[in-house]
Design an enzyme around this catalytic site. Sequence first.
Site, PDB file in Angstrom:
ATOM      1  CG  LEU A 261      -2.136  -0.918   1.181  1.00 14.95           C
ATOM      2  CD1 LEU A 261      -3.002  -0.718   2.420  1.00 14.95           C
ATOM      3  CD2 LEU A 261      -2.990  -0.693  -0.072  1.00 14.95           C
ATOM      4  CB  CYS A 271       7.016  -9.909 -12.699  1.00  9.33           C
ATOM      5  SG  CYS A 271       8.336 -11.104 -12.760  1.00  9.33           S
TER       6      CYS A 271
END
Length: 446
Positions: A261, A271
Amino acid sequence: MPLKITVIGTGYLGATHAAAMAELGFEVLGLDIVPEKIEMLSRGEVPLYEPGLEELLRKHVAGLPGSSGRLRFTTSWEEAGAFGDVHFVCVNTPQKHGEYACDMSYVDSAFESLAPHLTRPTLVVGKSTVPVGSAARLAKRLAELAPAGEEAELAWNPEFLREGFAVQDTLHPDRLVVGVASERAESLLREVYATPLAEGSPWVVMDYPTAELVKTAANSFLATKISFINAMAEICEAADGDVVKLAEAIGHDERIGKKFLRAGVGFGGGCLPKDLRAFMARAGELGADQALTFLREIDSINMRRRGHMVELAREAVGGGFLGKRVAVLGATFKPDSDDVRDSPALNVAGQIHLQGGQVTVYDPKGMENARRVFPTLGYAPTALDAARGADVVLHLTEWREFRELDPATLGEVAAHRRILDGRNALDPELWRKAGWTYRALGRPRA
Ligand code: UDX
């Protein structure tokens, strides 16, 4: 007799997996089609920066003083086929040029090259991140091409390692996910992973498609979490709120959790971005594109962060980059890595440079790679040198070294004490006390 293991592809994933398998006590043969990589690895050198990897490699590469001798490298498919009881396929699956879909050519060619040399019962284990449905197709192909026929079996075992923690994540995985078609395959994999299993790593067995999906689902979820908080950062900026406080407060809810977060310039790397896109492309092929249209939004929130950072920098230097000096701290997509693939930091640096700014970049480990991708940017040997004469300093990758910078010292060399924290990782008070105008994404100007 302990199992003999081959690892096909010696990039991030493969080099780490090979060294970790040797650490777990197996005889390991690593294969790559690039002879220079094999020569380096055979000397105990890693062609990339990953904490602890070189040490682990040196501990096991045959021929190095004091090594266990359990790890060797080759370019020969024949040798790999004859050696391995279990073959891990760890080649990369980049985004296709000009498309969202993933490029399966390295995986396909690994299978085509290895299979003809599989003359005895063996297990091939896919680790690469692939579109769902690939394993079923590859299992069939394996049985067709291998002299051992159906005794050359396939399993899918996605990998969740994080760059910067690759060694730790491989030796002590937080879960082991295996997609298998037989009990024999499962029990061979249990043997391979006996040590982490004994340590308590959860073991989750499933079919091929679910195992393939686990990986893309996990990465999509992580990306969604980051884009969610970055969307909140946009709202905070509009409403004079503080996204860091907001993240802290919602993170106390166990159902939400505080990890992933961190609002800032968003996610990059080899990725997350390409996995999201390949997942959407695959869903489209399956006729289920509606299920993943939200990922398009996740992707655009993420890409918007980079543009927003450029706008904040432009505003900081008075509305235009021409003739302005911009110091960029960080080039890699995350700290403790030298990887600059799809790096938000380098992207922002590049955009400002292309708009006429005099950009000087410093990164603790990513300089060589950054220079290769973006040779026209300016590079400095230290953070202090990068900041010399700067009209604004941009903090874009949260290396510890940058958190430990002394704002007063940096302030003496910068032309203007203006810093934009693109990672919400610096201490605003500290910088403001030293006379800097500190601004961060999603936080009040104050
Ligand atoms: C990711 C997955 O985490 C891993 O499980 C998978 O095997 C490969 O992809 P990695 O690419 O190493 O790993 O990076 P990760 O730690 O996930 O970070 C990805 C990007 O998100 C970085 O650019 C990072 O800076 C950014 N990020 C991460 C944020 O912007 N905010 C966060 O709160 C966390």
